[in-house]
Design a protein around this motif. Sequence first.
Motif, mmCIF file in Angstrom:
data_model
loop_
_atom_site.group_PDB
_atom_site.id
_atom_site.type_symbol
_atom_site.label_atom_id
_atom_site.label_comp_id
_atom_site.label_asym_id
_atom_site.label_seq_id
_atom_site.Cartn_x
_atom_site.Cartn_y
_atom_site.Cartn_z
ATOM 1 N N TYR A 110 3.198 -10.649 -2.481
ATOM 2 C CA TYR A 110 3.214 -9.576 -3.511
ATOM 3 C C TYR A 110 1.794 -9.594 -4.355
ATOM 4 O O TYR A 110 1.572 -8.296 -4.569
ATOM 5 C CB TYR A 110 3.793 -9.774 -4.483
ATOM 6 C CG TYR A 110 5.706 -9.673 -4.395
ATOM 7 C CD1 TYR A 110 6.155 -8.917 -4.533
ATOM 8 C CD2 TYR A 110 6.242 -10.823 -4.314
ATOM 9 C CE1 TYR A 110 7.875 -8.560 -4.386
ATOM 10 C CE2 TYR A 110 7.417 -11.091 -4.371
ATOM 11 C CZ TYR A 110 8.129 -9.325 -4.978
ATOM 12 O OH TYR A 110 9.244 -9.267 -4.470
ATOM 13 N N SER A 111 0.828 -10.262 -3.941
ATOM 14 C CA SER A 111 -1.075 -9.750 -4.380
ATOM 15 C C SER A 111 -1.088 -8.648 -3.426
ATOM 16 O O SER A 111 -2.054 -8.422 -3.162
ATOM 17 C CB SER A 111 -1.322 -11.211 -4.635
ATOM 18 O OG SER A 111 -1.603 -11.322 -3.097
ATOM 19 N N SER A 112 -0.916 -9.050 -2.220
ATOM 20 C CA SER A 112 -1.391 -8.007 -1.338
ATOM 21 C C SER A 112 -0.761 -7.382 -0.019
ATOM 22 O O SER A 112 -0.452 -7.924 1.128
ATOM 23 C CB SER A 112 -3.066 -8.481 -1.060
ATOM 24 O OG SER A 112 -2.773 -9.657 -0.375
ATOM 25 N N PRO A 113 0.240 -6.472 -0.381
ATOM 26 C CA PRO A 113 1.362 -6.512 0.071
ATOM 27 C C PRO A 113 0.945 -5.053 1.465
ATOM 28 O O PRO A 113 1.807 -5.344 2.273
ATOM 29 C CB PRO A 113 2.272 -5.322 -0.272
ATOM 30 C CG PRO A 113 1.717 -4.403 -2.205
ATOM 31 C CD PRO A 113 0.446 -5.712 -2.012
ATOM 32 N N ARG A 114 -0.173 -4.166 1.593
ATOM 33 C CA ARG A 114 -0.584 -3.825 2.136
ATOM 34 C C ARG A 114 -1.250 -4.541 3.966
ATOM 35 O O ARG A 114 -1.986 -4.191 4.782
ATOM 36 C CB ARG A 114 -1.708 -2.478 1.956
ATOM 37 C CG ARG A 114 -0.544 -1.430 0.424
ATOM 38 C CD ARG A 114 -1.214 -0.746 0.333
ATOM 39 N NE ARG A 114 -0.667 0.691 -0.147
ATOM 40 C CZ ARG A 114 -0.689 0.361 -1.211
ATOM 41 N NH1 ARG A 114 -0.455 -0.964 -2.057
ATOM 42 N NH2 ARG A 114 0.716 1.101 -2.433
#
Length: 302
Positions: A110-114
């Motif tokens: 959730y903190s860096s989904p990409r």
Amino acid sequence: MEFHVSPLIKPEQNSGVKEKPFFDDPYAYITKMDPLTRHDFYYIQKKIEQGWITERDIEIVKFIFVHRWLTLSQITRLFFPDTEREQTARNRVRKMMKHGLIRKLQWTSYSSPRENRPSYYELGASGADILKYRFGMVLGHRDPRMPKPTTMLFRMKYIVTNELYIHLRENFNMVHFEFHPILTMKEEQQIPTAKYVLRNPKGKEMTFYLVVHREDEKWLKTLRYQAQFYKTYLGTVEKGAILVILVSTGEKAELANKVMEQEGASGYVWYVTDEELYNKEVKLTQGFFVFQDGQKTYYDLQ
């Protein structure tokens, strides 16, 4: 945290979560886990006899049993030669998954989904059967068909420990590496993440105990308790041994050092972080450091 975020919240919409260190991310979660295959051991044994499953495949299975989780990059560096190593390793791993020797976990956060995340590989059902029926090994909860519940942060501890292991093999004469040795002092016990022994060119061996901490709520409290034990243990029971603390960032190393100083244990401790391990411009022989007057001081072990 991976089981605290509502599953109806899409990762790319969750702007309230700050980006976390890559292998120290409490918001990481599994997106796909390959199913366990159901090959009979008779079928697997035939594949071994016919050469479809190689001795190197079996060595990888043994290694993953002990080291728990690996990335494709780690498997490649450990078991495949330089020539066309990446594609060869990728093809071989695919065949090992087909036969059920290993299986793949895919994950995101959730903190860096990409951000692209390397898949983790763990022991598969057929791999477990090879260890059980070919080598008589007792698997316990490491049998993938009856595992203990495991968090992503726990898996990440092994990923970064294995990264350190690979660097140690590449840069030093490493004569021993053992997960979770039991250290006993009177009625107290501690179980560090690992123990490793390095030998210098003159033949002298140095013992290191490794403690790996990830981002959970109690890591500093746990470290404070560990500091009290290691201060006494390394000062009396095993003089000359060194405690290595592996955390994700320099900031966390500073926090850890403050705890060790408060407990009077800082003289026995070296630090290394994910930043040193995953920076291709840093060689591990110059990657360990201590704090002197609040500043990092790196060792040159060459």
